[in-house]
Structure formats: C-alpha cells, structure tokens
Motif scaffolding. Structure first.
Motif, PDB file in Angstrom:
ATOM      1  N   PRO A  11      43.454  94.140  55.453  1.00 16.81           N
ATOM      2  CA  PRO A  11      42.844  93.103  56.606  1.00 16.81           C
ATOM      3  C   PRO A  11      43.253  92.108  56.053  1.00 16.81           C
ATOM      4  O   PRO A  11      43.094  92.012  55.230  1.00 16.81           O
ATOM      5  N   HIS A  12      43.200  90.728  56.493  1.00 17.72           N
ATOM      6  CA  HIS A  12      42.882  89.544  55.685  1.00 17.72           C
ATOM      7  C   HIS A  12      41.233  88.725  56.946  1.00 17.72           C
ATOM      8  O   HIS A  12      41.806  87.217  57.158  1.00 17.72           O
ATOM      9  N   ASP A  13      40.750  89.616  57.653  1.00 20.27           N
ATOM     10  CA  ASP A  13      39.810  88.759  58.156  1.00 20.27           C
ATOM     11  C   ASP A  13      38.783  87.702  57.211  1.00 20.27           C
ATOM     12  O   ASP A  13      37.871  88.127  56.350  1.00 20.27           O
ATOM     13  N   ASP A  53      51.445  84.537  62.150  1.00 24.99           N
ATOM     14  CA  ASP A  53      50.435  82.861  62.124  1.00 24.99           C
ATOM     15  C   ASP A  53      49.732  83.301  63.146  1.00 24.99           C
ATOM     16  O   ASP A  53      50.249  83.277  63.902  1.00 24.99           O
ATOM     17  N   HIS A  54      48.612  82.701  62.939  1.00 29.33           N
ATOM     18  CA  HIS A  54      47.436  82.462  63.969  1.00 29.33           C
ATOM     19  C   HIS A  54      47.521  81.289  64.834  1.00 29.33           C
ATOM     20  O   HIS A  54      46.203  80.076  64.989  1.00 29.33           O
ATOM     21  N   TYR A  55      48.642  80.472  64.863  1.00 27.29           N
ATOM     22  CA  TYR A  55      49.330  79.380  65.399  1.00 27.29           C
ATOM     23  C   TYR A  55      48.120  77.914  64.561  1.00 27.29           C
ATOM     24  O   TYR A  55      48.045  77.057  64.641  1.00 27.29           O
ATOM     25  N   SER A 184      41.735  96.927  64.870  1.00 27.84           N
ATOM     26  CA  SER A 184      41.466  96.726  65.905  1.00 27.84           C
ATOM     27  C   SER A 184      40.368  95.101  65.958  1.00 27.84           C
ATOM     28  O   SER A 184      39.686  95.230  65.048  1.00 27.84           O
ATOM     29  N   HIS A 185      40.457  94.354  67.022  1.00 22.27           N
ATOM     30  CA  HIS A 185      39.760  93.206  66.337  1.00 22.27           C
ATOM     31  C   HIS A 185      40.348  92.143  67.814  1.00 22.27           C
ATOM     32  O   HIS A 185      41.356  92.055  67.998  1.00 22.27           O
ATOM     33  N   TRP A 186      39.518  91.477  68.273  1.00 23.50           N
ATOM     34  CA  TRP A 186      39.199  90.319  69.499  1.00 23.50           C
ATOM     35  C   TRP A 186      39.449  88.767  68.629  1.00 23.50           C
ATOM     36  O   TRP A 186      37.969  88.459  68.459  1.00 23.50           O
ATOM     37  N   MET A 232      47.868  93.340  67.695  1.00 24.88           N
ATOM     38  CA  MET A 232      48.917  93.451  67.869  1.00 24.88           C
ATOM     39  C   MET A 232      50.258  93.107  65.929  1.00 24.88           C
ATOM     40  O   MET A 232      51.128  93.400  66.220  1.00 24.88           O
ATOM     41  N   GLU A 233      48.482  93.545  65.447  1.00 22.03           N
ATOM     42  CA  GLU A 233      49.157  92.832  63.767  1.00 22.03           C
ATOM     43  C   GLU A 233      49.891  94.333  63.469  1.00 22.03           C
ATOM     44  O   GLU A 233      49.815  94.772  62.082  1.00 22.03           O
ATOM     45  N   ILE A 234      49.578  94.944  64.218  1.00 19.69           N
ATOM     46  CA  ILE A 234      49.937  96.373  63.594  1.00 19.69           C
ATOM     47  C   ILE A 234      51.693  96.732  63.391  1.00 19.69           C
ATOM     48  O   ILE A 234      51.870  97.888  62.819  1.00 19.69           O
TER      49      ILE A 234
HETATM   50 FE   LIG Z   1      44.916  87.929  61.676  1.00 19.01          FE
END
Ligand SMILES: [Fe+3]
Ligand SMILES: [Fe+3]
Lengths: 273, 93, 273, 93
Positions: A11-13, A53-55, A184-186, A232-234
C-alpha cells in the motif's frame, strides 16, 4: 536477456505515515522492510513500480491511460513523514527499452521526460528499495484514480508486455515489478475510513493462487461498490501478475489497520518455476 | 458553462497554494477566466463539495481542493458533507 | 450504424495566414473553401481532425502518443489572422464512443476533458467546416511534433480503429476524417523555409493511389532527411488513409508557395465503393 | 543536471509571458528552481539555441523560446544561429 525475478504488492496510504491517531505502526514499517530484504535477496537490479495518479500530477488537459517516465525521478512531491522528497535512482535505459517494445507491440504509452512522483511511487521507492540506490526505478502510472479508468485486462496485458520487453533486452537486468496500491479504501467520499476485509481477502487469495482471471472478471462497478474508488488500484496488482504468468503469491502482511483508511496488503508474487 | 471547466478550475485551485492566493485576493476575476455559469461559480465559491461530487467531479480532487483551503484538520468537516460513493452507483446499498 | 464518408488532407502552416511577404494567398484560401464545400456536399455530421502538438499544449511531464478530447473545444490558442480563438462545436458522444472502442481493441488514448487547441486543429476547424456549426469536431492529437514520435503504422491503425468505431456506433453519423499537416517543412531548424517538392509529390502520389504501404515503408530518418521534422505530420494523412482502406485520392491543390515555409497539399480521400 | 531539466525550463519559459517576466526579473532565482548545472544555466541565459539543439532539444520548442523573448521579428536572427536538421542525422547530406 533480462529476467523478471519477482513481484510485490504494497500500500501507499498516506495515513500510515501521518499516523494521525499515533498508533503503533511498526508492523507495517516492518512489512515494507521485509519487502526490501526480499528484493535484495533476489539480486534485483531494477524495479518497475506501477502506481496511480491521485489527480495531483496530471491535468485535465492530458490524462494518460498509462504513462512511463523516461528520465529522472524525484519525490514524493506530496512529502510525508519519513518520505521526504529526494532524487530517486532511475533506469532510463530500461524505461526506454520498455517504451520501444511497447510501440512494437501496440501500446500507446504517454511519456514523462522527468517526473516528480507522488506517494504512489514515492512510498515503495523509499521503503522497499535498498537505500544505496542499487535497485533503480522505472516509474509507471496507470489511470486508476481518475476516470476514464484503464481497463483491468489492459493493466494485466501491460505486465505481460513488460516481461517480454525485459526478456528481449540485452542487459542482464533482474527486474522486480511492484504494484503500489491499497486494497479496499474510499478516498474523499462519505465512506472514507471504511474498509472491507472480505474484499481484501478475496483479492489476496487471488494473488496467492496466481489467479488473475478472478480479478479480471470483476466489473468496475463491483470494485467501486465492494472495495471503493481506491480499490481501482488493483490494476497495479494485475500488472504484477501479468508479468508472472503461472506464478503464485504469498501474503507478507495484512491489516485493516484502524490507524489508516485502507485494507493494507503486502504480498509477493513468484514467477512460475 | 460545463462540468469540464469546473473540473479544470478545481484542479488548478486544489494543486497550487499560489493559485489559491490569487483566487482569494480576487475571486470574481479568477473565476471569470473559466467558462462557468453563475450557478457553477457559486458552487465553487461556496465549496459545495457534495453537489460538485454529484455532478461527477472526482472525490480525490474535491478532497484536495477543500483541504487546500481549510487545512488538514478540515478532513472531518469535509467528510461530514460528502455523499457516499455507493449513492452514485446503480441501485446503491 | 455510422459511416466514414470521406477524408481530407490540408496544411496548417501559420505563415499562410500571417503572410509576412504580403503575397496573394487567395488560391490557398480557396482550397480550404473547396474542402468545406465538399464536406457539406458529403452531408457530413462530424469531423475527426487529427493534428500535431507543436510543443505548445502538452508538457514534458505528460507527452501523449495519441490524445482525444472528450469535451469542449476552443481555439486556436495561438491565434492567427483569420483564425481568432473561439468555441469549436464538438461531438462529445462520438469522442466518447471512439475512446470506448479504442479501449475495447487495445489503444491507450490519453484524454483531455476539454481543450484549447492549437492551429493544427484550429485551422481546419475554422476553414474547412461550415460556419453554422453543423459539422461537429472530434479533436485528436498525435505525437508528430515532439519525440518520441508515434509509429507510422500505429497512426494508420488508429484510422482503421476510428472507422470500426464509427461503424459500430448507433448514431447515424456521417464522419469525415481530416489529416491536418504540411508535407515537406523544416520547423525551427537551419533549413527552415526550404521545401522539397519531390518529397511532396511522392506523398501526394501515394494519397491519390490510396497506397498507404509506400508511406508506411518510410523510416523516420528518411522523412526527416527528405521532408524535414514538419513532415512527421504525414502520420495524420496515414490516419485518414487507415479509415478508408481501398480508397483513392485526389489532389485539390498543391503549392510549394514562396509565401510560406511548407509544401502545401490539399487532397481528398474517397472510401472504397 | 540533465537535459530533461533544461527542456522543462525552456518549455516553461517558451509558453508563458508571465513566466518570462518572472525570469527576467530574477533570472538566477528562477533558474535555481530547476536541477541545472552551471553550464546548462549559461546555455539558457545566453539563449544558445544552437548548442541546445545539438544537445537534443526540440527545435519547435527552441524557436518558441527565442521568439518569446525577442518577438516575431527575431525569426531571421534565430534561424541564422541554428544548425540544420540534416547535421544531426546519420551521415548528413
Ligand atoms: Fe492510491
Ligand atoms: Fe504542424
């Protein structure tokens, strides 16, 4: 002839590093360190890191489906505790080789000449690669955070293309492919903070079994509903699996940690013998 | 007058402190540079992230936009305003 | 089911409009007007215009191989005499349909949400489409001005993909494909102002014969040497030809005009009967 | 210290009058934002378009950069400095 020697998911949370609740996150930092040890043990020379990319990086005037950086890397530009922005050793020759091969076989990769990466590439580059710069990065971004999303199948095919490119290269490259992403994450929606361990487990089971098909069978709506927009990162995990057909995986660590907002999975993929 | 112009405007505001400063100094002059309806300008001025999300804006973008203006501690406030992702999907949950 | 009803090639050389030597350029403006008449006569409803970015629109952080705009268009942002920046009527539904089809068949098109186009799209949109907005634009940019250049073969395949997308669409679209580009020209190098009529003739002969293969056989080095860096824009002509397999062409006008810096070719492609 | 940083710098300067104004006001402070060697900074300061072209920069970019600073009438001057494209290809002509 180069070789794919392994793959890893992590992860990169940002909240793992910001740690707003000041909880003990040492088991997570240990998991990153364990990946680093394994990458060193594999004798890797380069890492293709696939992130979203997270915008932050790409503008509404040009949103790439897949982008590869052909030159210098630094970052993360969105600096986090323990992840200060700095140059990231890069492998321009391998990036160029993958780009050329991609053209040969019909991928239209957008390119960055040089790039300040965000935490999606910055976290694994800093935490999973040896600090002496001996494993050099090739940075790849997929449209996993901003619609129109890359198709799952295309992400998987991209991994297979990277394998073919590496194997056709003259260099004695030993390459690991890193799929950087939460399960999973929102992110930024009303559900944020929620995780779905059942979804996480399904994804990790597929990785362990080397079963890309069950992930490829998911629709985007299913992923959004069960795993959130962050899941969606899967796509990045599928890129890793595409580079290791017939391979199988191992979960290094998993935690739906209450200090973060993401189902946090750390895994290794091994190529078929 | 278009959601794409709104997205460009929010992207620009969300990703640069310098741009936010220019906006805060002269909001109307700043907004006039984009092809926005009066209603869309109001959504941006009021930072109506819930309505902007319902109109299709990316929630990562909206979070960065809101926290860019209000600081990291505003996350709780931001999330309290936001609809769920599920509410935008087919039959919802 | 939509239909490709025709294709056109035309230049976008800014010096045609700036006309620094104050020569009579009416035969060139007439050629643009003739294309507009033919597009109206074909009953076209939409135009897919393929142009090159001249390192104005896209930054070194994200250089697309192929980009499609899914939303509003305006421009040209680099305004020229007779080509003031203004909104360009666009067809978002068709652009979205082409994007989806591209994903289906393995093209990785970067997208713009909305775009201020440069003169490559702006010139044909203003001069070749009816002023009443009845023919709506889909804007496509190819990497023809900034390396790494799109492969010639891929440009041709893109045209074929557009044809398949249009034919699979439900709409009663009548689509023209416009390849916007000069033939021989050198942009910003010591040769600038030189043209090579022999190269121009070879390209126009291939268009008339509907012979994409002879253009596809060119290497980039041959194009750069004989036609200059501007001639890399023949990619756009190949996109038109790819959308009209078995078609044939007609030269509407050609001039290596001394008032400009480009071999200026205006041509029509007709689909196979 | 990289041709890519030079390219980014020249792209930024070539495409915005506002950026050029910032550069002209404080050239050293502006150039310090890019990972440039002293030699590369000098090439940009001196607008040595010939050497920048030999190092691989796109000639469309260089033309826009030069004329951005010197106006459209500088085209002749610019071209008089520029090597041919042929000189960069295999055996030349
Ligand atoms: Fe991400
Ligand atoms: Fe051009």
């Amino acid at each position: 002839m180069g070789k794919i020697v392994g793959g890893f998911m992590m992860p990169h949370d940002p909240t793992v590093f910001i740690n707003p609740k000041k909880l003990d996150n040492s088991h997570l930092m240990d998991a990153y360190a364990e990946i680093r040890r394994r990458i060193v043990a594999l004798g890797a020379t380069s890492a293709v890191i696939v992130g979203a990319d997270h915008y932050i990086l790409f503008t509404p005037k040009c949103l790439p489906q897949i982008l590869i950086c052909l030159g210098e890397l630094n970052g993360p530009v969105d600096q986090l505790p323990g992840l200060p922005g700095r140059p990231i050793p890069h492998n321009a020759a391998l990036a160029g080789y993958i780009f050329d091969h991609a053209q040969d076989v019909g991928f239209d990769l957008a390119v960055a000449r040089s790039l300040g990466v965000d935490h999606a590439i910055g976290a694994p580059a800093h935490l999973c690669l040896p600090e002496d710069g001996s494993v050099k990065t090739v940075a790849v971004y997929m449209a996993s955070g901003v619609a129109p999303y890359l198709r799952l199948r295309r992400a998987h095919a991209f991994g297979a293309m990277v394998k073919a490119a590496v194997e056709a290269a003259n260099d004695e490259e030993r390459v690991v492919v890193l799929g950087s992403g939460g399960i999973s994450h929102w992110v930024g929606t009303g559900e944020m903070g929620r995780t779905n361990p059942a979804f996480d487990r399904m994804v990790l089971d597929a990785i362990v079994a080397g079963d890309a098909d069950s992930l490829l069978a998911l629709t985007d709506e299913e992923i959004l509903r069960e795993g959130g927009n962050g899941a969606m990162e899967i796509r990045h995990f599928l890129a890793v699996m595409g580079a290791m057909p017939g391979g199988s995986g191992e979960v290094i660590a998993y935690d739906a940690w209450e200090g973060a907002v993401t189902g946090l999975g750390f895994a290794q993929m091994r190529p078929a013998a | 007058m278009s959601i794409n112009a709104v997205e460009q405007c929010i992207f620009d505001l969300g990703n640069s402190g310098r741009v936010r400063k220019g906006y805060s100094a002269e909001p109307e002059a700043f907004l006039a540079r984009y092809a926005l309806s009066d209603e869309e300008k109001a959504l941006i001025r009021e930072m109506d992230v819930a309505e902007l999300f319902r109109r299709g804006l990316n929630p990562m973008l909206l979070m960065g936009f809101y926290m860019g203006f209000h600081g990291p501690a505003s996350m709780v406030d931001y999330l309290s305003k936001m609809p769920t992702l599920a509410s935008t999907l087919g039959t919802g949950e």
